[in-house]
Design a protein around this motif. Structure first.
Motif, PDB file in Angstrom:
ATOM      1  N   UNK A 175       0.929  -1.332  -0.010  1.00 57.67           N
ATOM      2  CA  UNK A 175       0.061  -0.039   0.092  1.00 57.67           C
ATOM      3  C   UNK A 175       0.748   1.158  -0.187  1.00 57.67           C
ATOM      4  N   UNK A 176       1.124   1.875  -1.110  1.00 55.82           N
ATOM      5  CA  UNK A 176       1.972   2.779  -1.390  1.00 55.82           C
ATOM      6  C   UNK A 176       1.280   4.252  -0.619  1.00 55.82           C
ATOM      7  N   UNK A 177       2.265   4.965   0.284  1.00 56.41           N
ATOM      8  CA  UNK A 177       1.685   6.101   0.738  1.00 56.41           C
ATOM      9  C   UNK A 177       2.515   7.244   0.589  1.00 56.41           C
ATOM     10  N   UNK A 178       2.183   8.332   0.552  1.00 53.29           N
ATOM     11  CA  UNK A 178       2.956   9.581   0.224  1.00 53.29           C
ATOM     12  C   UNK A 178       3.808   9.970   1.675  1.00 53.29           C
ATOM     13  N   UNK A 179       3.604   9.986   2.623  1.00 50.95           N
ATOM     14  CA  UNK A 179       4.246  10.341   3.783  1.00 50.95           C
ATOM     15  C   UNK A 179       3.707   9.678   5.148  1.00 50.95           C
ATOM     16  N   UNK A 180       4.422   9.740   6.293  1.00 43.24           N
ATOM     17  CA  UNK A 180       4.345   9.439   7.531  1.00 43.24           C
ATOM     18  C   UNK A 180       2.724   9.410   8.056  1.00 43.24           C
ATOM     19  N   UNK A 181       2.393  10.916   7.899  1.00 41.81           N
ATOM     20  CA  UNK A 181       0.899  10.760   8.255  1.00 41.81           C
ATOM     21  C   UNK A 181      -0.011  10.028   7.623  1.00 41.81           C
ATOM     22  N   UNK A 182       0.197   9.840   6.374  1.00 44.44           N
ATOM     23  CA  UNK A 182      -0.704   8.880   5.322  1.00 44.44           C
ATOM     24  C   UNK A 182      -0.509   7.441   6.097  1.00 44.44           C
ATOM     25  N   UNK A 183       0.588   7.328   6.284  1.00 42.56           N
ATOM     26  CA  UNK A 183       1.135   5.679   6.582  1.00 42.56           C
ATOM     27  C   UNK A 183       0.349   5.380   8.014  1.00 42.56           C
ATOM     28  N   UNK A 184       0.286   6.440   8.986  1.00 39.11           N
ATOM     29  CA  UNK A 184      -0.387   6.293  10.271  1.00 39.11           C
ATOM     30  C   UNK A 184      -1.971   6.270   9.968  1.00 39.11           C
ATOM     31  N   UNK A 185      -2.396   6.926   9.206  1.00 34.16           N
ATOM     32  CA  UNK A 185      -3.766   6.632   8.739  1.00 34.16           C
ATOM     33  C   UNK A 185      -4.009   5.410   8.169  1.00 34.16           C
ATOM     34  N   UNK A 186      -3.259   4.872   7.367  1.00 39.85           N
ATOM     35  CA  UNK A 186      -3.739   3.637   6.573  1.00 39.85           C
ATOM     36  C   UNK A 186      -3.516   2.319   7.949  1.00 39.85           C
TER      37      UNK A 186
END
Length: 190
Positions: A47-58
């Motif tokens: 699951x590619x994400x743009x940044x750490x905030x998006x990683x945490x949200x996932x």
């Protein structure tokens, strides 16, 4: 990186001689795509994400409230805010790490530690990823990698694209030449 900590690599460079530029390059979108496809070909969803905030949200979306959760020690998990999220009581998860730390009886603590690798969800990171899809992680005590092969119900790895290298041999070299020296300094400071 969302939140640099005292143990983030950028804050350790002054204490160790490593070639940060060689081992932390940002790959091209084509290399990222090739690597993601190679990982998925090996049976791991990416699951590619743009940044750490998006990683945490996932992560927040992937793990249902009440789930048994263990996280392996990892600077990237600190940097994306996972530890703050957990410590703040926002998750609603059944946190095995907290149970380990709260147990005074060494026999009971060891039993919880063994159980932790079989958690419903285990969150961790890796030290390197080869473009051919091999994910490399080293761990002094086995607290992270013990859950990886079969034990955890679901394994969530949070790994920066800066850890992508061309080959498996390069991944092992990244561990020897970059990760080990930084981890040594990090361990001494901790």
């Amino acid at each position: 990186m969302s939140r640099a900590s005292q143990f983030s690599a950028v804050n350790l460079y002054k204490d160790v001689v490593v070639d940060a530029e060689s081992w932390n390059g940002i790959p091209t979108p084509d290399v990222i795509d090739i690597t993601c496809k190679a990982i998925e070909k090996r049976g791991t969803k990416v699951i590619p994400v743009a940044d750490g905030n998006e990683a945490l949200a996932v992560i927040e979306k992937l793990i249902p409230p009440g789930s048994e959760v263990m996280s392996g020690s990892s600077t990237i998990l600190i940097e994306i805010g996972l530890e703050y999220y957990i410590a703040g009581g926002y998750s609603g998860w059944n946190l095995l790490h907290a149970k380990i730390n709260a147990e005074d009886d060494s026999v009971k603590r060891a039993e919880i530690r063994r159980k932790s690798v079989t958690a419903d969800y285990f969150i961790s990171s890796a030290n390197a990823i080869a473009q051919s899809g091999e994910i490399v992680a080293c761990d002094a005590g086995g607290s992270r990698v013990g859950a990886w092969p079969y034990a955890a119900g679901h394994l969530i790895l949070v790994v920066g694209i800066n850890k992508i290298v061309p080959t498996l041999e390069d991944a092992l070299s990244r561990v020897r030449e970059y990760v080990f020296p930084l981890e040594n300094v990090r361990a001494m400071k901790a």
